[in-house]
Design a protein around this motif. Structure first.
Motif, PDB file in Angstrom:
ATOM      1  N   UNK A 484       0.845  -1.203   0.000  1.00 57.47           N
ATOM      2  CA  UNK A 484       0.000   0.000   0.000  1.00 57.47           C
ATOM      3  C   UNK A 484       0.876   1.248   0.000  1.00 57.47           C
ATOM      4  N   UNK A 485       1.934   1.225   0.826  1.00 56.63           N
ATOM      5  CA  UNK A 485       2.784   2.396   0.954  1.00 56.63           C
ATOM      6  C   UNK A 485       3.488   2.752  -0.347  1.00 56.63           C
ATOM      7  N   UNK A 487       2.782   1.348  -3.538  1.00 57.81           N
ATOM      8  CA  UNK A 487       1.997   1.312  -4.783  1.00 57.81           C
ATOM      9  C   UNK A 487       0.637   1.979  -4.624  1.00 57.81           C
ATOM     10  N   UNK A 488       0.297   2.353  -3.404  1.00 62.98           N
ATOM     11  CA  UNK A 488      -0.987   3.010  -3.177  1.00 62.98           C
ATOM     12  C   UNK A 488      -2.093   2.059  -2.829  1.00 62.98           C
ATOM     13  N   UNK A 489      -1.962   0.809  -3.222  1.00 62.72           N
ATOM     14  CA  UNK A 489      -2.992  -0.192  -2.933  1.00 62.72           C
ATOM     15  C   UNK A 489      -2.546  -1.525  -3.483  1.00 62.72           C
TER      16      UNK A 489
END
Lengths: 495, 461
Positions: A484-485, A487-489
């Protein structure tokens, strides 16, 4: 207040009348400018203002205020015991001896022989360090001139330093101010000031003691706890962080969320167990050092960490004899003075967290000392108080820089530019006295290379973190948080 | 189905039904073949096949002569009509897109592994040149009937124009590469535009009429936002797009939120002053330090929902900012990239009632060999992206299988593809496989966040 009562009226605060109390109250704004002995007219003019303000606020009737304004005031002609060697320490000895003997008349003029814990060599080092810091004051004053209107001059900038032996609680050195002749106010024992982030080890040690680990991940975010909205010094939001990184970067929001999770009641009890004797406010802001403490409070807290979790009561007197050589008081043996506040494992974890402050964090300018010394910066609201508290296995040193008038310092001023250089200079000299010893690592500790943001174990590029054995992260691939950190998700089908 | 195909064949371009293909071969197809061949080294290896060599040699002057027409008919039959039964795959199996290429391959092989279709796999190396070279080899050397091409927009924009030029039907596995103008290219990829329109539908179905839309500066979500705005307009929703925010800069998202809720210290200076005085007094009474910067204005809520066309990480940050400003009860709308287990674990009260739209329902709908670890709605984090790309490959495989089963030649396969229905109603939903613009019609699901769980329902338009 107690010290001022003794100094100017030679009696305890409980025995002061309203007129005398108003003189003391008038001192707060500027103890130097309203020094009753040096400027009695100013002090009395100030006293009258205070009395009128009390009447206006309804604390006194107009008649009581008028009577108090006319009441004769007798200032004591202060005669310090010693102004050559550690005068602040000597004042403190007199006060402590009175308490220990429970009879102040027997302290002075009785031919008592008081054996103290003072280390004259360290005291000399401390004095040299403070005396050799004019550049620091100049820098602080000049930075002020760059910004907002000047509200203090270089000469108003004060500093204090205290050193204790964490293993015994002995006070080894004490400098209550920059110039004893100018101001006898002992800022080590009598001043209560906001400790800022130097208080955070209390929060984090409770968290670690309660089962949190350094790799636990928090999201750095704007938080509101009971209408309290802390701000991060760096202003960085919107990132993940391990507790370890939040600690060495001194992120306020994380400390507040931890405190809210742990509970303020528990936190205050824990602070007391670690050595804070000053009553703390039951407010979330206390987690960020918003509640005032004394320098000795902080010295005991850091001493507890340095002494592997065992809190020692501080003392400056080891023995008192009367003129005939009869022992009136003997300090208990160190072994009997300790109280367990933290497990040795938690204390070790904290030491490693404090080491990271010097290696990666807010005190990285002192990285060279990190092999044998650790510590924490602290800057209170608007840089009014600038702290550095740190230790080696054998010495705890706490430094404070600020003004007696509680003035805001410029934005450029902070613990790392004011208090830390003094601490650094002192520790460098102190470490020369004997071969430095490393911190001992208790059993039941393991270590792992961990991602500083996401808390998962990594094979390279991470930080070495310590854990209570069994709580270290499992050896596996990237964590959900890392995905998540970075790639955003989990999903990135349209990217 | 057969009737439909017959009708489509009747509509086919006249050149393909003309008695003589010779002028079209010499004037159109041969120049395209030459053009593509010229672009690549080792040209000789590309023209080994007799039919290709003959096509390149055929001259316009031969058309109209019995010999020339006969040769042209033979070339046309061998180069265009003969059903080779081969399917060419141009996938980025190495290079920067290698991971997604391999996932696509896994999906397509799962779909086609047990049937007679012969797959010819070419690695584009994640480069436009590699993709174009692979296409040349597949057409000239292998005489494939259909190409499935995956990669970035840059890779495929170099390849797709050849689909019409060489008469090669092409299934495109890319969200951005342009297929709209092509007769032979079809996108087998979920459509971000459809997700945007679906969000507008879902909002209207909830009765939300006033929507604030956030917009990242980096263009992420722009297509979704545009289609959302179009859908919202159709449904009479009022949408206000905020000033753009920078995804990695906290303050700009905060500014956008302040804009939505009119948290403007200049506009509401009097109110702020009053709040600060009250807070200062309160702090003084409690013996606390007072910092005027921590006093904030209360939000003025004039919207029913907020659209965030961004991924989960920004959503998490937005949620915290909304809570900070005391505007946590406003539901949020967003795309499938929100879908992570952290959405509901730990449960975030602020998000209850918010929704997102996804083309993937339950991961359990994936066939057994492609199953990913997880609990149905959430794949194991490192496998979720792979599952998307694998399922896209799987869909391409199923459509390829259906198209190839028709036995039609290259020029007719586009009409077959256009008429295909979704072959797996469980995973890909019912209805036609493509819409009239050759965009793939994936099913759409609305996920509603309810504390620690998700409610999912197919979107009924």
């Amino acid at each position: 207040v107690g010290a001022a009562a003794e100094r100017y009226f030679a009696k305890p605060v409980s025995e002061l009348n309203v007129a005398e109390l108003a003189v003391i109250a008038g001192l707060f704004q500027s103890p130097s400018a309203y020094n009753p002995r040096r400027y009695p007219h100013r002090a009395l003019a100030r006293q009258k203002l205070v009395l009128q303000a009390m009447a206006d606020a309804g604390y006194l009737t107009e008649e009581e205020a008028a009577r108090a304004k006319l009441a004769p005031i007798e200032f004591r002609n202060y005669e310090p015991l010693n102004t050559q060697i550690a005068p602040y320490f000597v004042d403190h000895i007199a006060q402590e001896a009175r308490q220990l003997l429970d009879n102040k008349k027997r302290v002075e003029g009785e031919g008592l022989r008081i054996y103290t814990t003072l280390d004259t060599s360290l005291q000399e080092t401390a004095e040299q360090v403070l005396a050799s810091a004019p550049k620091l004051w100049e820098e602080a004053a000049s930075t002020k001139r760059k910004g907002a209107p000047v509200r203090f001059s270089e000469s108003e900038l004060e500093a204090a330093l205290v050193v204790i032996d964490p293993k015994s609680g002995d006070v080894l050195s004490m400098l209550g101010g920059r110039n004893y002749k100018k101001s006898q106010f002992n800022r080590v024992t009598a001043a209560t000031r906001s400790p800022g982030s130097t208080f955070k080890p209390v929060v984090y040690s409770l968290a670690l003691q309660s089962g949190w680990s350094w790799n636990a991940v928090q999201y750095v975010e704007p938080v509101t706890v009971k209408e309290y909205r802390p701000r991060n010094f760096t202003g960085d939001f919107g990132t993940e962080t391990t507790l370890f990184r939040a600690f060495y970067r001194s992120l306020n929001t994380v400390a507040v969320e931890l405190a809210a999770d742990l509970g303020m009641g528990r936190l205050l009890k824990h602070a007391a167990a670690m050595g804070v004797t000053t009553p703390l406010k039951n407010e979330v802001g206390t987690a960020l050092g918003g509640s005032e403490v004394t320098m000795l409070d902080l010295a005991r807290v850091y001493g507890t960490l340095a002494n592997e979790g065992l809190r020692m009561e501080t003392t400056a007197i080891s023995r008192i004899e009367d003129r005939a050589g009869q022992v009136l008081y003997r300090a208990p043996e160190p072994e009997s003075r300790g109280t367990r506040a933290l497990s040795p494992q938690t204390a070790f974890l904290m030491t490693e967290g404090l080491r990271a402050v010097l290696v990666h964090g807010t005190a990285s300018v002192a990285r060279e000392l990190s092999q044998f010394a650790v510590g924490k910066t602290g800057t209170s609201n608007q840089a009014k108080d600038n702290w550095f508290a740190g230790y080696t296995p054998g010495l705890v040193c706490v430094v404070w820089v600020g003004t007696d008038g509680n003035e805001a310092l410029p934005n450029e001023a902070m613990a790392s530019t004011l208090a830390l250089p003094l601490w650094q200079s002192f520790m460098k000299e102190a470490l020369k006295r004997a071969p430095p010893e490393p911190f001992s690592r208790p059993a039941g500790i393991s270590e792992a290379l961990v991602h500083p943001l996401y808390g998962n174990r990594v094979s390279r590029g991470g930080l070495n973190m310590y854990f209570v054995s069994g709580r270290e992260p499992a050896a596996s691939g990237p964590s959900a948080l890392e995905i998540v950190g970075e790639q955003g998700g989990f999903r990135r089908v349209f990217e | 189905m057969k009737l439909l195909l017959l009708l489509l064949l009747l509509w086919a371009p006249s050149v393909l039904l003309a008695s003589s293909a010779c002028p079209w071969l010499t004037d159109t197809l041969a120049p395209n073949y030459r053009d593509l061949i010229k672009r690549h080294p080792a040209r000789a290896s590309l023209v080994q096949r007799e039919a290709v060599r003959n096509l390149l040699r055929l001259k316009r002057s031969q058309c109209g002569t019995p010999q020339g027409e006969s040769l042209a008919a033979e070339i046309y039959r061998l180069a265009v009509e003969a059903h080779s039964g081969k399917v060419g795959l141009i996938f980025p199996l190495s290079g920067k897109s290698g991971e997604r290429g391999r996932a696509h391959l896994k999906g397509i092989e799962a779909a086609l592994g047990n049937i007679g279709t012969r797959l010819i796999v070419k690695d584009s190396g994640s480069s436009p040149f590699g993709a174009e070279r692979a296409l040349a080899e597949l057409v000239f050397r292998e005489n494939v009937a259909l190409v499935v091409a995956a990669g970035t927009r840059g890779d495929l924009d170099r390849v797709i124009p050849w689909a019409d030029g060489l008469l090669v039907p092409m299934l495109v596995l890319s969200s951005e590469a342009q297929v709209g103008a092509s007769r032979f290219a079809f996108r087998v990829f979920p459509s971000e535009q459809r997700l945007g329109a679906a969000l507008a539908t879902a909002a209207a179905q909830r009765g939300w009429k006033r929507i604030a839309a956030l917009r990242p500066t980096d263009g992420r979500g722009d297509r979704l936002l545009r289609s959302f705005l179009a859908g919202a307009k159709e449904r009479g929703l009022e949408v206000k797009v905020t000033q753009p925010y920078q995804p990695n800069e906290s303050g700009s998202l905060d500014s956008a939120v302040r804009q939505i809720f009119r948290i403007d210290p200049r506009e509401r200076a009097q109110e702020l002053g009053q709040l600060q005085r009250e807070a200062e007094k309160k702090a003084k009474d409690r013996g606390l330090a007072f910092d005027p910067r921590t006093v904030i204005l209360k939000p003025i809520v004039e919207v029913d929902a907020i659209l965030l066309p961004d991924h989960f990480r920004t959503l998490r940050h937005l949620t915290k900012i909304l809570a900070y400003h005391g505007a946590g009860r406003v539901p949020l709308l967003g795309p499938q990239s929100w879908r992570t287990s952290a959405l509901v674990d730990p449960p975030e009260p602020q998000l209850t009632g918010s929704l997102f739209v996804d083309f993937m329902g339950s991961y359990d709908a994936l066939p057994e060999p492609l199953r990913v670890p997880g609990d149905g709605f959430f794949a194991e984090p490192s496998k979720a992206a792979e599952a998307d790309f694998t399922s896209i490959g799987l869909r391409a495989g199923r459509l390829t299988e259906a198209a190839m089963a028709s036995g039609e030649n290259r020029r007719n396969l586009p009409y077959v593809l256009q008429s295909l229905a979704n072959v797996d109603s469980g995973l890909f939903g019912p209805g036609p496989a493509f819409d009239s613009t050759h965009e793939s019609r994936w099913p759409l699901f609305v996920f509603t966040i309810k504390g620690e769980k998700l409610d999912v329902a197919p979107l009924i338009q």
